[in-house]
Scaffold this motif. Structure first.
Motif, PDB file in Angstrom:
ATOM      1  N   GLU A  10       0.831  -1.428  -0.209  1.00  0.00           N
ATOM      2  CA  GLU A  10       0.054   0.272   0.507  1.00  0.00           C
ATOM      3  C   GLU A  10       1.203   1.453   0.154  1.00  0.00           C
ATOM      4  O   GLU A  10       0.243   2.000   0.377  1.00  0.00           O
TER       5      GLU A  10
ATOM      6  N   ARG B  80       2.445   2.791   2.511  1.00  0.00           N
ATOM      7  CA  ARG B  80       2.182   3.335   3.658  1.00  0.00           C
ATOM      8  C   ARG B  80       3.348   4.315   4.148  1.00  0.00           C
ATOM      9  O   ARG B  80       4.300   3.978   3.774  1.00  0.00           O
TER      10      ARG B  80
ATOM     11  N   TYR C 203      -0.071   6.422   7.490  1.00  0.00           N
ATOM     12  CA  TYR C 203      -1.047   7.582   6.389  1.00  0.00           C
ATOM     13  C   TYR C 203      -0.643   5.928   5.284  1.00  0.00           C
ATOM     14  O   TYR C 203       0.499   5.961   4.887  1.00  0.00           O
ATOM     15  N   THR C 204      -1.654   5.931   4.922  1.00  0.00           N
ATOM     16  CA  THR C 204      -2.352   4.964   3.819  1.00  0.00           C
ATOM     17  C   THR C 204      -2.970   6.633   2.467  1.00  0.00           C
ATOM     18  O   THR C 204      -3.910   7.153   2.750  1.00  0.00           O
TER      19      THR C 204
ATOM     20  N   ALA D   4      -3.118   6.230  -0.662  1.00  0.00           N
ATOM     21  CA  ALA D   4      -3.783   5.615  -1.568  1.00  0.00           C
ATOM     22  C   ALA D   4      -5.893   5.752  -1.658  1.00  0.00           C
ATOM     23  O   ALA D   4      -6.485   6.892  -2.228  1.00  0.00           O
ATOM     24  N   THR D   5      -6.724   6.201   0.057  1.00  0.00           N
ATOM     25  CA  THR D   5      -7.314   5.842   0.536  1.00  0.00           C
ATOM     26  C   THR D   5      -7.270   6.873   1.602  1.00  0.00           C
ATOM     27  O   THR D   5      -8.113   7.832   1.502  1.00  0.00           O
TER      28      THR D   5
ATOM     29  N   GLU E  53      -6.563   7.643   4.461  1.00  0.00           N
ATOM     30  CA  GLU E  53      -6.412   6.802   5.361  1.00  0.00           C
ATOM     31  C   GLU E  53      -5.363   7.608   7.050  1.00  0.00           C
ATOM     32  O   GLU E  53      -3.990   7.409   6.355  1.00  0.00           O
TER      33      GLU E  53
ATOM     34  N   THR F 238      -7.765   5.734  14.189  1.00  0.00           N
ATOM     35  CA  THR F 238      -8.248   5.442  12.527  1.00  0.00           C
ATOM     36  C   THR F 238      -9.365   7.107  12.650  1.00  0.00           C
ATOM     37  O   THR F 238      -9.832   6.914  13.013  1.00  0.00           O
TER      38      THR F 238
ATOM     39  N   THR G  21      -9.770   9.949   8.155  1.00  0.00           N
ATOM     40  CA  THR G  21      -9.757   9.862   6.992  1.00  0.00           C
ATOM     41  C   THR G  21      -8.767  11.501   6.459  1.00  0.00           C
ATOM     42  O   THR G  21      -9.510  11.954   6.853  1.00  0.00           O
TER      43      THR G  21
ATOM     44  N   HIS H 296      -8.759  13.504   3.703  1.00  0.00           N
ATOM     45  CA  HIS H 296      -9.492  13.435   2.662  1.00  0.00           C
ATOM     46  C   HIS H 296      -9.186  14.678   1.799  1.00  0.00           C
ATOM     47  O   HIS H 296      -7.943  15.558   1.901  1.00  0.00           O
ATOM     48  N   HIS H 297      -9.347  15.183   0.423  1.00  0.00           N
ATOM     49  CA  HIS H 297      -8.607  15.475  -0.349  1.00  0.00           C
ATOM     50  C   HIS H 297      -9.085  17.566   0.004  1.00  0.00           C
ATOM     51  O   HIS H 297     -10.380  17.487   0.511  1.00  0.00           O
TER      52      HIS H 297
ATOM     53  N   ARG I 216      -2.934  16.849   1.972  1.00  0.00           N
ATOM     54  CA  ARG I 216      -3.437  16.154   0.143  1.00  0.00           C
ATOM     55  C   ARG I 216      -4.547  16.555  -0.622  1.00  0.00           C
ATOM     56  O   ARG I 216      -4.980  17.707  -0.403  1.00  0.00           O
TER      57      ARG I 216
END
Length: 394
Positions: free
Chosen positions: A204, A206, A270-271, A273-274, A276, A318, A320, A322-323, A393
């Protein structure tokens, strides 16, 4: 009352003289005027052309050497301290001149004790010689102390370069996210740290984002900071999940640091792709997660600081990113920096600044925050280290 005074005075005198009688030897005193004085002379006479001096008369060589040491020593002082030192020398010279009593005939033994020669010599008040000797010895002491401190400062400058080299520089890109951090120690070296560590061979891709603060500042904090980073990077290679990693890290810190020291830490995974973010907050200031709509979330504590109790456990949370979201990690030196009126910068000041400059890139925003704190404090020196790590992001 007299009994108490008599009981206190010997204790004070004993405390002042105990180590003098035990630790000071004739060799120690001799070392002051041989090895230490030579080392101080070498320190302040660097750049002196000894080949050119060798061609000068002996008296001129001594004058040039004295001038070189005096100029090099005084230039190492800050302007305010240099002024104070020069004023003290002028005052001492005026005091010595006031003890001058004119010229008189002095009998000097010549040949045998029974034959004296009368010569004209300046006459000084009683005690002048003792005063001159004390002035010379005090100046020698100041010279030795300054040379030692400047040598230590040079070593600390090297330590600062090594410490900063341990931290990531520039902007790291993880998917659509940009990550950038800056730090500014209160002293030459400090106890704040941050890191950006991509997981090797992770499907992933990360990335670990972490920031921490060692209690205290200066050299002791810097040593513990280096220890923590080394242990942290070793544990990361073991691919532990966040809760287990921080618990293992706490165990190692408890075993290898003094009981009076502790370390606050925010550890996030931190991931890209998502978006998260799984994090553990061990007593660190809650990072600010500014959403794209302008709202602020705080990533609060999930456990106590490292190094306090060996068996401490930690929770992982956890969220997220976001953009358009912006994650701001910071040390307490940022929010606790005070202006001359004693008002701290506070989280509210950081929130307002981030809201006003939220469109900036992390590479621009991170140093701008430190500049805003400096403008608030109205001073280029701080009582605590300042560190900021930003993930945005786009």
């Amino acid at each position: 009352m007299n009994t108490t005074s008599e009981r206190t005075r010997p204790n004070w005198f004993d405390a002042f003289t105990r180590d003098l009688a035990r630790d000071v030897t004739a060799d120690d005193l001799g070392r002051l005027f041989t090895h230490d004085t030579r080392e101080a002379y070498r320190f302040f006479s660097r750049g002196l052309d000894e080949d050119r001096l060798s061609r000068e008369p002996w008296w001129r060589r001594q004058l040039l050497r004295t001038r070189q040491v005096f100029v090099a020593f005084t230039l190492k002082l800050s302007p305010a301290r240099r002024s104070l030192y020069l004023i003290s020398l002028v005052v001492a010279l005026i005091g010595v001149l006031k003890l001058y009593r004119g010229w008189s005939m002095v009998s000097v033994p010549f040949g045998t004790p029974f034959f004296n020669v009368a010569v004209v010599a300046p006459q000084w008040a009683d005690g002048t010689l003792a005063l001159l000797v004390s002035i010379v010895l005090v100046n020698l002491l100041v010279l030795l102390e300054v040379a030692d401190r400047l040598s230590l400062k040079g070593e600390l400058e090297v330590a600062r370069e090594i410490q900063l080299a341990m931290l990531p520089t520039g902007t790291y890109t993880a998917g659509t996210a940009e990550i950038c951090g800056v730090t500014r120690p209160a002293n030459t070296v400090g106890g704040d740290f941050y890191d950006v560590l991509p997981l090797v061979n992770d499907p992933e891709e990360r990335v670990i984002v972490t920031i921490g603060d060692v209690a205290g500042k200066g050299s002791p904090a810097a040593l513990l900071m280096a220890l923590l980073l080394a242990v942290l990077r070793t544990l990361v290679d073991e691919k532990l999940e966040a809760r287990a990693l921080v618990a293992r890290l706490n165990t190692q810190i408890c075993r290898h640091t003094p009981g009076s020291r502790f370390i606050t830490l925010f550890y996030g995974l931190y991931t890209p792709a998502t978006g998260e973010l799984t994090y553990v907050n061990a007593g660190q200031n809650p990072p600010l997660l500014r959403r794209a709509d302008g709202s602020i979330e705080r990533l609060g504590g999930t456990g106590i600081a490292l190094g306090m109790f060996e068996g401490s456990t930690y929770d992982a949370v956890t969220t997220t990113v976001h953009h358009g979201d912006l994650l701001v990690l910071y040390s307490d030196g940022v929010t606790e920096a005070e202006n001359p009126a004693g008002q701290p910068f506070e989280e509210s000041g950081l929130e307002r600044f981030v809201a006003a400059r939220g469109a900036d890139s992390p590479a621009t925003l991170a140093p701008a925050i430190l500049q805003a704190v400096a403008a608030h404090a109205r001073d280029s020196r701080f009582t605590d280290d300042l560190t900021v790590l930003i993930l945005k992001r786009t």
